[in-house]
Design a protein around this motif. Sequence first.
Motif, short mmCIF file in Angstrom:
data_model
loop_
_atom_site.label_atom_id
_atom_site.label_comp_id
_atom_site.label_asym_id
_atom_site.label_seq_id
_atom_site.Cartn_x
_atom_site.Cartn_y
_atom_site.Cartn_z
N LEU A 36 0.82 -1.21 0.00
CA LEU A 36 0.00 0.00 0.00
C LEU A 36 0.85 1.26 0.00
CD1 LEU A 36 -2.73 1.36 0.02
CD2 LEU A 36 -2.81 1.06 2.51
N SER A 37 1.90 1.27 0.81
CA SER A 37 2.73 2.49 0.85
C SER A 37 3.45 2.72 -0.48
CB SER A 37 3.72 2.46 2.02
OG SER A 37 4.69 1.46 1.85
N SER A 38 3.85 1.66 -1.17
CA SER A 38 4.48 1.83 -2.48
C SER A 38 3.52 2.46 -3.48
CB SER A 38 4.96 0.48 -3.03
OG SER A 38 6.04 0.00 -2.29
N VAL A 39 2.29 1.98 -3.50
CA VAL A 39 1.29 2.53 -4.41
C VAL A 39 0.97 3.98 -4.04
CG1 VAL A 39 -1.13 2.35 -5.13
CG2 VAL A 39 0.32 0.31 -5.06
N LEU A 40 0.81 4.24 -2.75
CA LEU A 40 0.51 5.61 -2.32
C LEU A 40 1.63 6.57 -2.68
CD1 LEU A 40 -1.06 4.91 1.19
CD2 LEU A 40 -2.27 5.74 -0.85
N ARG A 41 2.87 6.15 -2.48
CA ARG A 41 4.00 7.02 -2.83
C ARG A 41 4.07 7.31 -4.33
NH1 ARG A 41 7.00 8.09 1.26
NH2 ARG A 41 7.03 6.78 3.10
N ALA A 42 3.85 6.29 -5.13
CA ALA A 42 3.88 6.49 -6.59
C ALA A 42 2.75 7.43 -7.02
CB ALA A 42 3.79 5.15 -7.31
N ALA B 138 -7.42 21.37 -9.75
CA ALA B 138 -6.21 21.54 -8.92
C ALA B 138 -6.55 21.34 -7.44
CB ALA B 138 -5.59 22.91 -9.15
N LYS B 139 -7.66 21.87 -7.01
CA LYS B 139 -8.07 21.72 -5.61
C LYS B 139 -8.35 20.26 -5.28
CE LYS B 139 -9.70 26.42 -5.10
NZ LYS B 139 -10.83 27.31 -4.91
N THR B 140 -8.95 19.54 -6.23
CA THR B 140 -9.21 18.12 -6.00
C THR B 140 -7.90 17.35 -5.92
OG1 THR B 140 -11.34 18.26 -7.11
CG2 THR B 140 -10.40 16.06 -6.87
N LEU B 141 -6.95 17.67 -6.79
CA LEU B 141 -5.63 17.02 -6.72
C LEU B 141 -4.97 17.29 -5.37
CD1 LEU B 141 -4.19 17.65 -10.29
CD2 LEU B 141 -5.01 15.49 -9.34
N GLN B 142 -5.07 18.51 -4.88
CA GLN B 142 -4.50 18.85 -3.58
C GLN B 142 -5.17 18.04 -2.47
OE1 GLN B 142 -5.19 23.07 -3.69
NE2 GLN B 142 -3.43 23.45 -5.01
N THR B 143 -6.48 17.85 -2.56
CA THR B 143 -7.22 17.04 -1.58
C THR B 143 -6.75 15.59 -1.64
OG1 THR B 143 -9.14 18.49 -1.72
CG2 THR B 143 -9.52 16.25 -0.90
N MET B 144 -6.56 15.08 -2.85
CA MET B 144 -6.11 13.70 -3.03
C MET B 144 -4.69 13.51 -2.46
SD MET B 144 -7.59 13.20 -6.90
CE MET B 144 -7.02 11.52 -7.18
N ILE B 145 -3.82 14.47 -2.70
CA ILE B 145 -2.45 14.40 -2.19
C ILE B 145 -2.45 14.45 -0.66
CG2 ILE B 145 -0.24 15.64 -2.09
CD1 ILE B 145 -0.91 16.47 -5.09
N ALA B 146 -3.30 15.30 -0.09
CA ALA B 146 -3.42 15.38 1.37
C ALA B 146 -3.93 14.05 1.94
CB ALA B 146 -4.33 16.53 1.77
N ALA B 147 -4.85 13.40 1.22
CA ALA B 147 -5.37 12.10 1.67
C ALA B 147 -4.25 11.05 1.66
CB ALA B 147 -6.54 11.66 0.78
N ILE B 148 -3.41 11.09 0.64
CA ILE B 148 -2.26 10.17 0.58
C ILE B 148 -1.35 10.42 1.78
CG2 ILE B 148 -0.12 9.63 -0.65
CD1 ILE B 148 -1.70 10.05 -3.27
N ASP B 149 -1.06 11.67 2.06
CA ASP B 149 -0.20 12.01 3.20
C ASP B 149 -0.77 11.46 4.50
OD1 ASP B 149 1.44 13.34 1.41
OD2 ASP B 149 0.85 15.36 2.07
N GLU B 150 -2.08 11.60 4.68
CA GLU B 150 -2.72 11.08 5.90
C GLU B 150 -2.65 9.55 5.96
OE1 GLU B 150 -3.87 12.74 8.62
OE2 GLU B 150 -2.91 14.43 7.61
N ASP B 151 -2.83 8.91 4.83
CA ASP B 151 -2.73 7.44 4.79
C ASP B 151 -1.31 6.99 5.10
OD1 ASP B 151 -5.41 7.02 4.27
OD2 ASP B 151 -5.14 6.82 2.10
N LEU B 152 -0.32 7.68 4.57
CA LEU B 152 1.08 7.33 4.86
C LEU B 152 1.37 7.50 6.35
CD1 LEU B 152 2.88 8.78 1.73
CD2 LEU B 152 2.64 6.36 2.34
N LYS B 153 0.84 8.55 6.95
CA LYS B 153 1.00 8.74 8.40
C LYS B 153 0.34 7.59 9.16
CE LYS B 153 0.97 13.78 8.25
NZ LYS B 153 0.16 14.98 8.56
N ALA B 154 -0.83 7.17 8.71
CA ALA B 154 -1.55 6.06 9.37
C ALA B 154 -0.75 4.76 9.29
CB ALA B 154 -2.92 5.88 8.74
#
Length: 168
Positions: free
Chosen positions: A16-22, A42-58
């Motif tokens: 999962l972390s490999s896919v999220l990072r890519a 652009a705002k949606t992409l920013q939201t998606m990137i923030a979601a990835i960051d939160e998942d990586l933290k989790a």
Amino acid sequence: MDALFSQHDLSTRNGLSSVLRAHSVALNRTLSALSNQTSTYAKTLQTMIAAIDEDLKALDEAVPGERHFADPAPDVHPLGLIYVIAGSTLGARILLSDIQASGDPKVAAATRYFACPATSEMWKSVSKTLKCWSGQPHEENKIVTSAQTAFSWFEAAHSTVQKASNDV
């Protein structure tokens, strides 16, 4: 693109972390190519990137820092780029159940990106735009070329993440 990402087991932290990072790399690359950084896309992409960051933290993984790309973004049509991303989010909904079924509670909880509600609206917008689209043939070619560019960015992001994980 499916073949590249399907080799990762999303029910494991490493997969999962490999896919999220890519995806983070590819989405950041796409965001940097959009000329209108305040657009809904652009705002949606920013939201998606923030979601990835939160998942990586989790997953107890480090969150990537801000990305800068050495090569300038080609002259792209945003609709071609967003079409690829919006389409991939439909597949993400299917993969969500694999993540939620993980025996690892940290993995099972890292679903913000794959369940991102903003992506549903993105697909609806892209679909509506394409249904109403009446552009010129040169613009159509630019949209197709831009979609191919988006695919290449995902492939390059996957390669970059794989190389970095192999170097560790």
